[in-house]
Scaffold this motif. Structure first.
Motif, short mmCIF file in Angstrom:
data_model
loop_
_atom_site.label_atom_id
_atom_site.label_comp_id
_atom_site.label_asym_id
_atom_site.label_seq_id
_atom_site.Cartn_x
_atom_site.Cartn_y
_atom_site.Cartn_z
N ASN A 83 0.84 -1.22 0.00
CA ASN A 83 0.00 0.00 0.00
C ASN A 83 0.86 1.25 0.00
O ASN A 83 0.56 2.24 -0.68
N ALA A 84 1.96 1.23 0.82
CA ALA A 84 2.84 2.40 0.88
C ALA A 84 3.48 2.66 -0.46
O ALA A 84 3.59 3.81 -0.91
N ALA A 85 3.86 1.60 -1.11
CA ALA A 85 4.48 1.78 -2.43
C ALA A 85 3.47 2.35 -3.42
O ALA A 85 3.78 3.23 -4.23
N LYS A 86 2.20 1.86 -3.30
CA LYS A 86 1.16 2.35 -4.20
C LYS A 86 0.87 3.82 -3.94
O LYS A 86 0.77 4.63 -4.87
N GLU A 87 0.73 4.19 -2.63
CA GLU A 87 0.47 5.59 -2.29
C GLU A 87 1.61 6.49 -2.71
O GLU A 87 1.41 7.59 -3.21
N ALA A 88 2.85 6.02 -2.47
CA ALA A 88 4.02 6.81 -2.87
C ALA A 88 4.02 7.03 -4.37
O ALA A 88 4.33 8.13 -4.86
N LYS A 89 3.63 6.03 -5.10
CA LYS A 89 3.60 6.16 -6.56
C LYS A 89 2.52 7.16 -6.98
O LYS A 89 2.77 8.01 -7.86
#
Length: 529
Positions: free
Chosen positions: A66-72
């Motif tokens: 999720n963090a990677a998705k939000e960061a993206k």
């Protein structure tokens, strides 16, 4: 015995050993069961721990995902905003560059236009210089021609230049004076019309709101007697009673042939009132002798003092004027027994206070000051029989003595034009005094003074050149002047009315106002034969 003993010992031994063996066996079984339970609990705890570790690992993986998705997504959003900002800046730079290019082109065009205008100005300057030289030449020629014409005019008209100029100036002055008089008359008529409307509105409102008794009051100076025999008792043996009464009151008793009446004569209205009260009580009591006279006169004096104070206080309350000095209130109350041409001075002062307050409210002036000055404007009449001087000067001194405001003192001093009014409040008090004194029925005037005033009006009017006839009408409130039309024109008639009005104001004393009506008419008469 031996066998029994052996069996017995064996049984005893068994009884001792058996509990021990049983206890050991129980302990061994307990330990085994406990170990099994612990192994089972340890296995369950191991499974729980493994599951928790697995769940934690899965959760961490999900959070990382999720963090990677939000960061993206955030990175994509910021990249889009940066790209948009870059595009906006690029667009703004393009517009700025375009404006600079256009401004540069405009400046170039203006520079070219200025260069052209500079060239045109140089050409015009040269042209103007040439025309100026030509104008100087023409001016010189015109001056010479003008001098020649003036010389010829002087030769033909037999007049010098100064004489002709003076005649022209006189003609222009007369024409301008006539035009100015016409303009003044028109402006004066408009101003009078507007002023009359406003004055009528204010005065009518003031009079309407201040309705007072219109009957003239007079101080009673005659005491009725029940019979003529009472005259002898008032005189007394060898005149002792009448002498005692005159000495105690300061009044003269006139006992003549008038039936059933005694006349009291005294310049002081307070003394006359004391004498009237004392004499009426003596007549009512019937005991008339010097001792009784002194007692009743003293009682009457105290009673009049109380009436004077009450009259002053009532006047204060009626007009809403407060804060007067106590002695000034007593002086004001004395006006109750003072009359002027038959008009009670205290009622006149109260009426002037009301009228002045109403007019001040309509005109935006100081209402409190006008009411106070209106109430005190004739305060000097209470003392004019004791102190030398006019009631105006006495009133001014009394007001100053009792620390009245400068505005009130000025209104008292100016209400008969002894000094020039300097404030609108002084003018309002003066007008209110004139309204109260000039209304119908307010004052009476002796026949001799009335006739003299009418004769004086006609005398002033007849003293002007071009007056054919003059008549004082409307009981002296209007003077009609018929002028000779061949001597007085319309403009001179207007000036004459103003001059006569000014002279009447300076030379005469009168209540209210006097209308000056100048009449000019032309009659063409011819006879048919």
């Amino acid at each position: 015995m031996t066998l029994v003993s052996a069996i017995t010992e064996t049984l005893i031994a068994l009884c001792v050993v058996l509990p021990i063996v049983t206890a050991v066996a129980g302990v061994t079984v307990g330990i085994f069961v406990y170990k099994k339970l612990q192994d089972k609990k340890l296995g369950a705890a191991q499974k729980t721990a493994n599951k928790m570790v697995e769940d934690a690992v899965n959760e961490v993986k999900e959070m990382r995902k999720n963090a990677a998705k939000e960061a993206k997504e955030q990175l994509d959003k910021e990249r889009a905003e940066l790209e948009k900002e870059a595009r906006d800046k690029q667009s703004m730079l393009s517009r700025t560059e375009q404006r600079l290019i256009q401004r540069e082109e405009t400046l170039d065009k203006k520079e070219q236009s200025l260069d052209k205008k500079s060239d045109d100005l140089d050409n015009q300057k040269a042209s103007l210089a040439q025309k100026h030289a030509e104008a100087d030449k023409l001016k010189s020629e015109l001056q010479n021609a003008n001098n020649k014409i003036l010389d010829e005019i002087q030769h033909v008209a037999q007049l010098s230049k100064e004489e002709a100029k003076n005649r022209l100036i006189d003609a222009i002055r007369d024409e301008a004076k006539h035009d100015a008089a016409k303009m003044v008359r028109e402006i004066d008529a408009e101003a009078k019309e507007e002023a009359d409307k406003r004055a009528q509105k204010i005065v009518s409102l003031a009079v309407q709101r201040c309705a007072v008794d219109h009957s003239a009051e007079i101080t009673v100076s005659t005491v009725p007697l029940p019979n003529d025999e009472m005259k002898g008792r008032i005189i007394g043996r060898e005149g002792r009673n009448i002498r005692a009464l005159e000495t105690a009151t300061g009044c003269d008793l006139i006992i003549d042939d008038t039936p059933e009446a005694v006349v009291l004569s005294c310049f002081d209205p307070i003394r006359r009132e004391i004498a009237r009260i004392a004499l009426e009580r003596l007549i009512g009591d019937g005991r008339i002798h010097p001792g009784r006279i002194e007692d009743l006169v003293e009682k009457a004096r105290k009673e009049v003092d109380v009436k004077v104070k009450e009259a002053g206080e009532n006047a204060m309350y009626e007009t809403g004027v407060f804060g007067l000095n106590n002695e000034l209130v007593r002086i004001l109350g004395r006006l109750r027994f003072r009359t002027s041409y038959g008009q009670n001075v205290l009622r006149h002062s109260i009426e002037v206070s009301h009228l002045a307050g109403i007019m001040a409210a309509e005109l935006g002036a100081d209402v409190a000051l006008c009411k106070r000055a209106g109430l005190l404007h004739d305060i000097g009449k209470a003392l004019d029989h004791e102190i030398e001087g006019t009631h105006v000067s006495i009133g001014v001194d009394v007001a100053k003595k009792y620390k009245e405001a400068k505005g009130v003192v000025h209104c008292i001093a100016a209400h008969h034009n002894d000094v020039e009014p300097e404030t609108i409040e002084a003018v309002i008090v003066q007008c209110a005094d004139a309204i109260s004194g000039a209304r119908p029925g307010a004052r009476r005037e002796s026949l001799d003074n009335y006739v003299k005033r009418l004769e004086k009006l006609e005398e002033i009017a007849n003293g002007y050149e071009g007056v054919e006839k003059a008549f004082a009408v409307q009981a002296g409130r209007e003077v009609r002047i018929i002028v000779k039309p061949e001597v007085i024109d319309d403009v001179k008639a207007m000036y004459m009315s103003k001059e006569i009005a000014k002279q009447i104001e300076q030379d005469m004393q009168y209540p209210g106002q006097i209308k000056v009506n100048v009449i000019r008419e032309t009659r063409a008469v011819e006879y048919a034969k």
